[in-house]
Design a protein around this motif. Structure first.
Motif, PDB file in Angstrom:
ATOM      1  N   UNK A  29     -12.358 -24.666  13.172  1.00 47.23           N
ATOM      2  CA  UNK A  29     -10.686 -25.834  12.771  1.00 47.23           C
ATOM      3  C   UNK A  29     -11.075 -27.166  12.555  1.00 47.23           C
ATOM      4  N   UNK A  30     -12.152 -27.625  12.614  1.00 43.75           N
ATOM      5  CA  UNK A  30     -11.978 -28.463  11.535  1.00 43.75           C
ATOM      6  C   UNK A  30     -12.083 -29.973  11.763  1.00 43.75           C
ATOM      7  N   UNK A  31     -10.927 -30.461  11.753  1.00 40.72           N
ATOM      8  CA  UNK A  31     -10.539 -31.799  12.505  1.00 40.72           C
ATOM      9  C   UNK A  31      -9.295 -31.752  12.919  1.00 40.72           C
ATOM     10  N   UNK A  32      -8.475 -30.933  12.519  1.00 43.45           N
ATOM     11  CA  UNK A  32      -7.557 -30.683  12.330  1.00 43.45           C
ATOM     12  C   UNK A  32      -6.497 -31.616  13.580  1.00 43.45           C
ATOM     13  N   UNK A  33      -4.994 -31.545  14.071  1.00 44.36           N
ATOM     14  CA  UNK A  33      -4.717 -32.072  15.304  1.00 44.36           C
ATOM     15  C   UNK A  33      -3.699 -30.440  15.798  1.00 44.36           C
ATOM     16  N   UNK A  34      -3.681 -31.301  17.736  1.00 47.22           N
ATOM     17  CA  UNK A  34      -3.353 -29.751  18.103  1.00 47.22           C
ATOM     18  C   UNK A  34      -1.914 -29.298  17.508  1.00 47.22           C
ATOM     19  N   UNK A  35      -1.555 -27.958  17.339  1.00 48.86           N
ATOM     20  CA  UNK A  35      -0.729 -27.855  17.056  1.00 48.86           C
ATOM     21  C   UNK A  35      -0.671 -25.754  17.660  1.00 48.86           C
ATOM     22  N   UNK A  36       1.147 -25.803  18.478  1.00 43.98           N
ATOM     23  CA  UNK A  36       0.522 -24.649  19.115  1.00 43.98           C
ATOM     24  C   UNK A  36       1.233 -23.826  18.472  1.00 43.98           C
ATOM     25  N   UNK A  37       1.111 -23.572  17.550  1.00 43.63           N
ATOM     26  CA  UNK A  37       1.677 -22.356  16.865  1.00 43.63           C
ATOM     27  C   UNK A  37       0.117 -22.130  16.510  1.00 43.63           C
ATOM     28  N   UNK A  38      -0.302 -22.905  16.517  1.00 46.49           N
ATOM     29  CA  UNK A  38      -2.477 -22.066  15.545  1.00 46.49           C
ATOM     30  C   UNK A  38      -3.466 -22.343  16.482  1.00 46.49           C
ATOM     31  N   UNK A  39      -3.260 -22.292  17.527  1.00 43.13           N
ATOM     32  CA  UNK A  39      -3.560 -22.422  19.205  1.00 43.13           C
ATOM     33  C   UNK A  39      -4.347 -20.690  19.503  1.00 43.13           C
ATOM     34  N   UNK A  40      -3.037 -20.258  19.007  1.00 49.03           N
ATOM     35  CA  UNK A  40      -3.573 -18.933  19.070  1.00 49.03           C
ATOM     36  C   UNK A  40      -4.820 -17.940  18.428  1.00 49.03           C
ATOM     37  N   UNK A  68     -11.423 -22.744  25.819  1.00 44.72           N
ATOM     38  CA  UNK A  68     -10.641 -23.000  25.927  1.00 44.72           C
ATOM     39  C   UNK A  68     -10.649 -24.592  25.151  1.00 44.72           C
ATOM     40  N   UNK A  69      -8.982 -24.315  25.054  1.00 45.43           N
ATOM     41  CA  UNK A  69      -8.303 -25.490  24.036  1.00 45.43           C
ATOM     42  C   UNK A  69      -7.463 -25.870  24.453  1.00 45.43           C
ATOM     43  N   UNK A  70      -7.465 -27.070  24.968  1.00 41.37           N
ATOM     44  CA  UNK A  70      -6.436 -28.361  25.725  1.00 41.37           C
ATOM     45  C   UNK A  70      -5.952 -28.886  25.435  1.00 41.37           C
ATOM     46  N   UNK A  71      -4.406 -29.188  24.960  1.00 43.47           N
ATOM     47  CA  UNK A  71      -4.630 -30.622  24.364  1.00 43.47           C
ATOM     48  C   UNK A  71      -4.517 -31.993  25.637  1.00 43.47           C
ATOM     49  N   UNK A  72      -5.185 -32.702  24.884  1.00 45.59           N
ATOM     50  CA  UNK A  72      -4.975 -33.853  26.274  1.00 45.59           C
ATOM     51  C   UNK A  72      -3.901 -35.208  26.008  1.00 45.59           C
ATOM     52  N   UNK A  73      -3.241 -34.721  27.540  1.00 50.18           N
ATOM     53  CA  UNK A  73      -2.024 -35.566  28.183  1.00 50.18           C
ATOM     54  C   UNK A  73      -2.498 -35.871  29.148  1.00 50.18           C
ATOM     55  N   UNK A  74      -3.481 -36.592  29.700  1.00 52.69           N
ATOM     56  CA  UNK A  74      -3.919 -36.780  31.328  1.00 52.69           C
ATOM     57  C   UNK A  74      -4.170 -36.123  32.110  1.00 52.69           C
ATOM     58  N   UNK A 101      -6.646 -35.161  20.296  1.00 57.17           N
ATOM     59  CA  UNK A 101      -6.413 -34.840  20.549  1.00 57.17           C
ATOM     60  C   UNK A 101      -5.703 -34.022  21.185  1.00 57.17           C
ATOM     61  N   UNK A 102      -7.535 -33.223  21.636  1.00 59.48           N
ATOM     62  CA  UNK A 102      -7.346 -32.310  22.325  1.00 59.48           C
ATOM     63  C   UNK A 102      -8.904 -31.680  22.406  1.00 59.48           C
ATOM     64  N   UNK A 103      -8.860 -30.663  23.708  1.00 59.72           N
ATOM     65  CA  UNK A 103     -10.558 -30.687  24.201  1.00 59.72           C
ATOM     66  C   UNK A 103     -11.309 -29.475  24.041  1.00 59.72           C
TER      67      UNK A 103
ATOM     68  N   UNK B  87      -2.234 -25.741  26.698  1.00 68.28           N
ATOM     69  CA  UNK B  87      -3.901 -24.864  26.790  1.00 68.28           C
ATOM     70  C   UNK B  87      -3.307 -23.133  26.762  1.00 68.28           C
ATOM     71  N   UNK B  88      -4.753 -23.246  25.170  1.00 66.63           N
ATOM     72  CA  UNK B  88      -4.773 -21.450  24.980  1.00 66.63           C
ATOM     73  C   UNK B  88      -6.088 -20.613  25.431  1.00 66.63           C
ATOM     74  N   UNK B  89      -6.791 -20.507  26.614  1.00 67.36           N
ATOM     75  CA  UNK B  89      -7.813 -19.507  26.820  1.00 67.36           C
ATOM     76  C   UNK B  89      -7.985 -17.881  26.079  1.00 67.36           C
TER      77      UNK B  89
END
Lengths: 114, 116
Positions: A29-40, A68-74, A101-103, B87-89
């Motif tokens: 991942x390096x320092x990329x921002x959260x991209x839903x299409x690439x999370x998989x 687990x990669x999760x987008x940060x939105x509270x 942006x993510x955890x 979220x993806x696991x």
């Protein structure tokens, strides 16, 4: 009769495994921002890279790696695990990394092969 | 002649077909526990840590009652709040695919999702 394995070879070295995990995350991942299409793709490559490196250590362990990669939105996220194994030989390692942006949460479980 | 009566488990390196890990059975077990503990529950940040630990321990204890001889068990519970986040696991295992397996359940409420 010689012992098949000494104690040192069979030990679970936490620092070594930690560095493997860190390298896998940074590599994928390096320092990329959260991209839903690439999370998989990210989760799969992190976990596969981790497992590949762990198997190269050539230790008589079985491994389970989760990421687990999760987008940060509270929103809140809680993980818990319970294991039924031999405390002397088996172990787990959990790690959590957060950026803007993510955890990421990792859990690695290792059981001695019998 | 020496007695050949020894503990049978010393010679068994693989489980018999009847004693293998059965995913569907375990999945049903987990679903039942979820139904018992989670009906009508809402996400409350103070209670969730204890709830996740209780669920993991409950599932592990229930599985110890099922006939899984000589299996080691790892139970992981993830509880999250639904606020529209992505979220993806992912999980991978390095084990003996002939003897080892997993069971996974996902439970979604209005306010949270729970994954085992």
């Amino acid at each position: 009769m010689e012992e098949y394995q000494t104690g040192d070879e069979v030990a679970f070295v936490v620092d070594e495994v930690n560095s493997i995990i860190k390298e896998s995350v940074e590599g994928a991942i390096g320092g990329s921002t959260y991209q839903h299409s690439r999370v998989n793709q990210w989760t799969n490559s992190i976990v596969e890279q981790c497992l590949g490196q762990l198997s190269k250590l050539d230790k008589p362990f079985k491994y389970i790696v989760t990421c687990i990669i999760m987008q940060k939105n509270g929103a809140g996220l809680q993980t818990a695990s319970s294991c039924f194994w031999d405390n002397a030989t088996d172990g787990n390692l959990t790690n959590s990394v957060a950026d803007v942006m993510k955890t990421y949460n990792f859990a690695l479980f290792s059981c001695l092969k019998m | 002649m020496a007695s050949t009566e020894t503990n049978a488990s010393c010679y068994l390196i693989r489980p018999n077909y009847q004693h293998k890990f059965k995913s569907s059975l375990v999945k049903e077990c987990i679903r039942e526990i979820l139904r018992e503990h989670l009906t009508g529950l809402q996400y409350e940040p103070e209670q969730i840590p204890a709830l996740s630990r209780t669920l993991a321990d409950c599932i592990k204890d229930r599985l110890k009652g099922v006939e899984l001889e000589r299996y080691k068990l790892v139970v992981q519970v993830v509880i999250g709040e639904q606020r529209g986040e992505g979220l993806k696991m992912a999980a991978r295992c390095f084990w003996d695919s002939d003897t080892d397996s997993y069971a996974r359940t996902f439970h979604e409420c209005v306010y949270d999702f729970i994954s085992f």
